[in-house]
Design a protein around this motif. Structure first.
Motif, PDB file in Angstrom:
ATOM      1  N   TYR A 118       0.859  -1.190   0.000  1.00  0.00           N
ATOM      2  CA  TYR A 118       0.000   0.000   0.000  1.00  0.00           C
ATOM      3  C   TYR A 118       0.888   1.229   0.000  1.00  0.00           C
ATOM      4  CZ  TYR A 118       0.932  -0.575   5.017  1.00  0.00           C
ATOM      5  OH  TYR A 118       1.545  -0.771   6.232  1.00  0.00           O
ATOM      6  N   GLY A 119       0.282   2.350  -0.297  1.00  0.00           N
ATOM      7  CA  GLY A 119       1.007   3.609  -0.311  1.00  0.00           C
ATOM      8  C   GLY A 119       0.135   4.734   0.187  1.00  0.00           C
ATOM      9  N   VAL A 120       0.697   5.916   0.281  1.00  0.00           N
ATOM     10  CA  VAL A 120      -0.040   7.078   0.762  1.00  0.00           C
ATOM     11  C   VAL A 120      -1.216   7.350  -0.175  1.00  0.00           C
ATOM     12  CG1 VAL A 120       0.077   9.560   1.206  1.00  0.00           C
ATOM     13  CG2 VAL A 120       1.998   8.086   1.840  1.00  0.00           C
ATOM     14  N   GLY A 121      -2.394   7.527   0.420  1.00  0.00           N
ATOM     15  CA  GLY A 121      -3.602   7.783  -0.358  1.00  0.00           C
ATOM     16  C   GLY A 121      -4.462   6.555  -0.577  1.00  0.00           C
ATOM     17  N   ASP A 122      -3.926   5.362  -0.320  1.00  0.00           N
ATOM     18  CA  ASP A 122      -4.705   4.141  -0.495  1.00  0.00           C
ATOM     19  C   ASP A 122      -5.677   3.956   0.666  1.00  0.00           C
ATOM     20  OD1 ASP A 122      -3.281   3.683  -2.747  1.00  0.00           O
ATOM     21  OD2 ASP A 122      -2.081   2.027  -1.972  1.00  0.00           O
ATOM     22  N   THR A 123      -6.821   3.371   0.368  1.00  0.00           N
ATOM     23  CA  THR A 123      -7.790   3.007   1.396  1.00  0.00           C
ATOM     24  C   THR A 123      -7.572   1.548   1.748  1.00  0.00           C
ATOM     25  OG1 THR A 123      -9.398   4.597   0.542  1.00  0.00           O
ATOM     26  CG2 THR A 123     -10.236   2.858   1.985  1.00  0.00           C
ATOM     27  N   VAL A 124      -7.200   1.296   2.998  1.00  0.00           N
ATOM     28  CA  VAL A 124      -6.789  -0.049   3.383  1.00  0.00           C
ATOM     29  C   VAL A 124      -7.491  -0.486   4.669  1.00  0.00           C
ATOM     30  CG1 VAL A 124      -4.523   0.208   2.319  1.00  0.00           C
ATOM     31  CG2 VAL A 124      -4.810   0.802   4.721  1.00  0.00           C
ATOM     32  N   ASP A 125      -7.492  -1.798   4.856  1.00  0.00           N
ATOM     33  CA  ASP A 125      -7.968  -2.414   6.090  1.00  0.00           C
ATOM     34  C   ASP A 125      -6.809  -3.241   6.630  1.00  0.00           C
ATOM     35  OD1 ASP A 125      -9.136  -3.760   8.156  1.00  0.00           O
ATOM     36  OD2 ASP A 125     -10.718  -4.704   6.969  1.00  0.00           O
ATOM     37  N   LEU A 126      -6.243  -2.802   7.761  1.00  0.00           N
ATOM     38  CA  LEU A 126      -5.095  -3.480   8.346  1.00  0.00           C
ATOM     39  C   LEU A 126      -5.492  -4.406   9.487  1.00  0.00           C
ATOM     40  CD1 LEU A 126      -2.472  -0.576   8.389  1.00  0.00           C
ATOM     41  CD2 LEU A 126      -2.978  -2.223   6.588  1.00  0.00           C
ATOM     42  N   GLY A 127      -6.759  -4.694   9.611  1.00  0.00           N
ATOM     43  CA  GLY A 127      -7.227  -5.572  10.681  1.00  0.00           C
ATOM     44  C   GLY A 127      -7.541  -4.801  11.941  1.00  0.00           C
ATOM     45  N   SER A 128      -6.512  -4.226  12.554  1.00  0.00           N
ATOM     46  CA  SER A 128      -6.711  -3.465  13.785  1.00  0.00           C
ATOM     47  C   SER A 128      -7.261  -2.076  13.516  1.00  0.00           C
ATOM     48  CB  SER A 128      -5.390  -3.350  14.551  1.00  0.00           C
ATOM     49  OG  SER A 128      -4.386  -2.764  13.738  1.00  0.00           O
ATOM     50  N   ALA A 129      -7.114  -1.570  12.297  1.00  0.00           N
ATOM     51  CA  ALA A 129      -7.627  -0.244  11.931  1.00  0.00           C
ATOM     52  C   ALA A 129      -7.810  -0.199  10.428  1.00  0.00           C
ATOM     53  CB  ALA A 129      -6.672   0.859  12.389  1.00  0.00           C
ATOM     54  N   SER A 130      -8.675   0.680   9.984  1.00  0.00           N
ATOM     55  CA  SER A 130      -8.908   0.858   8.554  1.00  0.00           C
ATOM     56  C   SER A 130      -9.098   2.335   8.269  1.00  0.00           C
ATOM     57  CB  SER A 130     -10.139   0.064   8.090  1.00  0.00           C
ATOM     58  OG  SER A 130     -11.299   0.498   8.780  1.00  0.00           O
ATOM     59  N   GLY A 131      -8.788   2.726   7.052  1.00  0.00           N
ATOM     60  CA  GLY A 131      -8.921   4.115   6.659  1.00  0.00           C
ATOM     61  C   GLY A 131      -8.006   4.434   5.504  1.00  0.00           C
ATOM     62  N   THR A 132      -7.715   5.713   5.325  1.00  0.00           N
ATOM     63  CA  THR A 132      -6.851   6.170   4.244  1.00  0.00           C
ATOM     64  C   THR A 132      -5.437   6.361   4.767  1.00  0.00           C
ATOM     65  OG1 THR A 132      -8.711   7.323   3.212  1.00  0.00           O
ATOM     66  CG2 THR A 132      -6.508   7.960   2.511  1.00  0.00           C
ATOM     67  N   VAL A 133      -4.462   5.822   4.048  1.00  0.00           N
ATOM     68  CA  VAL A 133      -3.064   5.919   4.464  1.00  0.00           C
ATOM     69  C   VAL A 133      -2.585   7.351   4.272  1.00  0.00           C
ATOM     70  CG1 VAL A 133      -0.719   5.074   4.080  1.00  0.00           C
ATOM     71  CG2 VAL A 133      -2.658   3.526   3.810  1.00  0.00           C
ATOM     72  N   VAL A 134      -2.083   7.957   5.343  1.00  0.00           N
ATOM     73  CA  VAL A 134      -1.571   9.325   5.263  1.00  0.00           C
ATOM     74  C   VAL A 134      -0.056   9.379   5.409  1.00  0.00           C
ATOM     75  CG1 VAL A 134      -3.720  10.347   6.098  1.00  0.00           C
ATOM     76  CG2 VAL A 134      -1.977   9.685   7.742  1.00  0.00           C
ATOM     77  N   ALA A 135       0.551   8.319   5.949  1.00  0.00           N
ATOM     78  CA  ALA A 135       2.014   8.287   6.096  1.00  0.00           C
ATOM     79  C   ALA A 135       2.459   6.845   6.281  1.00  0.00           C
ATOM     80  CB  ALA A 135       2.481   9.143   7.272  1.00  0.00           C
ATOM     81  N   VAL A 136       3.602   6.523   5.696  1.00  0.00           N
ATOM     82  CA  VAL A 136       4.176   5.184   5.817  1.00  0.00           C
ATOM     83  C   VAL A 136       5.649   5.333   6.172  1.00  0.00           C
ATOM     84  CG1 VAL A 136       4.654   2.987   4.691  1.00  0.00           C
ATOM     85  CG2 VAL A 136       2.582   4.241   4.106  1.00  0.00           C
ATOM     86  N   SER A 137       6.057   4.744   7.281  1.00  0.00           N
ATOM     87  CA  SER A 137       7.463   4.711   7.666  1.00  0.00           C
ATOM     88  C   SER A 137       7.880   3.261   7.843  1.00  0.00           C
ATOM     89  CB  SER A 137       7.692   5.502   8.963  1.00  0.00           C
ATOM     90  OG  SER A 137       7.065   4.861  10.059  1.00  0.00           O
ATOM     91  N   LEU A 138       9.154   3.044   8.130  1.00  0.00           N
ATOM     92  CA  LEU A 138       9.618   1.670   8.302  1.00  0.00           C
ATOM     93  C   LEU A 138       9.072   1.052   9.584  1.00  0.00           C
ATOM     94  CD1 LEU A 138      13.350   1.811   7.161  1.00  0.00           C
ATOM     95  CD2 LEU A 138      11.358   1.003   5.900  1.00  0.00           C
ATOM     96  N   ARG A 139       8.645   1.864  10.549  1.00  0.00           N
ATOM     97  CA  ARG A 139       8.167   1.303  11.813  1.00  0.00           C
ATOM     98  C   ARG A 139       6.658   1.328  11.937  1.00  0.00           C
ATOM     99  NH1 ARG A 139       7.021   2.136  17.182  1.00  0.00           N
ATOM    100  NH2 ARG A 139       6.732   4.365  16.884  1.00  0.00           N
TER     101      ARG A 139
END
Length: 331
Positions: free
Chosen positions: A168-189
């Motif tokens: 996934y990347g910034v701007g994608d709408t995702v469901d990560l199990g524990s939370a769902s929504g639009t990705v606003v930032a992705v870091s290594l941690r």
């Protein structure tokens, strides 16, 4: 008391003689050769480290540039495979550029860390330090750190895998199990999401066991069209299909529609109403906009048809009778 010249100062033209004649420092003169040798070796190590870093950076830049091309070689296919699969066989230039930039940045950081560590150890060895205890201590510290910060290490490793696989990347709408929504930032941690209600969620990458991405790949969308039970369903279906096809062929959605709209026929019958289905395959990120455009076009066409033929009524019963609780869900 006059200090006696060191034995090496008697060698004409030697570095020891030059240092003794200019400084008169016995210790400096006697160790001048060793200092010079160590300085040359350290300078050589630094030069090699800079050249190695430059060449590795250049190779990484070339690798990321080539991975942006559709005709990349076999060795570069792993950089494209995940994204191609996610987008149903195609990868937009912007998306590919963002992904390769992130992967390139990660590889450059790892390269710099490795080159600096190796150069630092070699320099310490040239300065006379026993690097065996240093390496042993570093190994023990690494093991201790790995055990003490297992979650942190797991988060970083998971973040690296997610970046390489382009899950996934910034701007994608995702469901990560524990939370769902639009990705606003992705870091290594961590990954930061914005929920539908505006809540910001920070999810550790190591805790993500599954990823549902509704913004990548293709989506098969079905637009339900509800008309009164006694209406001309054939005419209503024809108008709906014409409008959906027109939206699909419009400049706004022409590139997003992967399969032309088709009529599913009657998909549901309820007291007083019949539901028709229009189905199309579109790029997942454009599905909501496509559905809204099709609904708007069909509603406008039905209103136009009613004006041309007052006997034709394609309005859903709930809209014909006035606003109701389900009016927003009907065309």
């Amino acid at each position: 008391m006059e200090i006696a010249a060191p034995d090496c100062a008697s060698e004409a033209g030697s570095l020891c003689q030059w240092v003794w004649d200019n400084t008169g420092a016995d210790v400096l003169a006697r160790n001048s050769d060793a200092f010079a040798s160590a300085a040359i070796h350290i300078l050589l190590i630094l030069v090699i480290a800079v050249i190695a870093r430059f060449l590795l950076y250049r190779a990484i830049n070339r690798l990321t540039r080539l991975s942006n091309k559709d005709d990349a070689g076999v060795a570069l296919r792993p950089f494209q495979a995940g994204a191609r699969l996610a987008l149903g066989g195609g990868l937009t230039t912007d998306r590919r550029a963002q992904r390769t930039q992130a992967v390139g940045s990660l590889l450059k950081s790892i390269t710099s860390f490795v080159v600096i560590c190796v150069a630092g150890v070699l320099i310490l060895a040239e300065l006379g330090f026993d690097i065996a205890p240093i390496l042993t201590s570093a190994g023990i510290a690494g093991v201790a750190l790995a055990f003490g910060a297992q979650n942190l290490v797991r988060d970083f490793l998971a973040g690296i895998c997610m970046t390489l696989e382009d899950q996934y990347g910034v701007g994608d709408t995702v469901d990560l199990g524990s939370a769902s929504g639009t990705v606003v930032a992705v870091s290594l941690r961590t990954t930061t999401l914005r929920g539908g209600d505006g809540t910001i969620w920070h999810v550790r990458n190591g805790e993500v066991l599954r990823v549902g991405n509704s913004s990548q790949g293709q989506a098969v969308v079905t637009v339900p069209v509800t008309v009164p039970y006694d209406s001309d369903t054939d005419r209503a279906a024809t108008i709906a299909l014409q409008q959906a096809t027109g939206v699909a062929q419009s400049p706004e959605f022409e590139a997003a529609v992967l399969a032309e709209p088709k009529l599913l026929g009657i998909t549901d019958v309820t007291p007083g109403a019949i539901t028709l289905g229009i189905q199309a395959t579109v790029v997942a990120s454009e599905k909501d906009g496509f559905i809204r455009a099709v609904r708007s076009a069909i509603r406008t066409a039905y209103e136009r048809a009613r004006k041309d033929d007052p006997t034709a009524d394609f309005r859903p019963p709930v809209l014909a009778a006035g606003p109701g609780p389900d009016a927003r869900d009907r065309v």
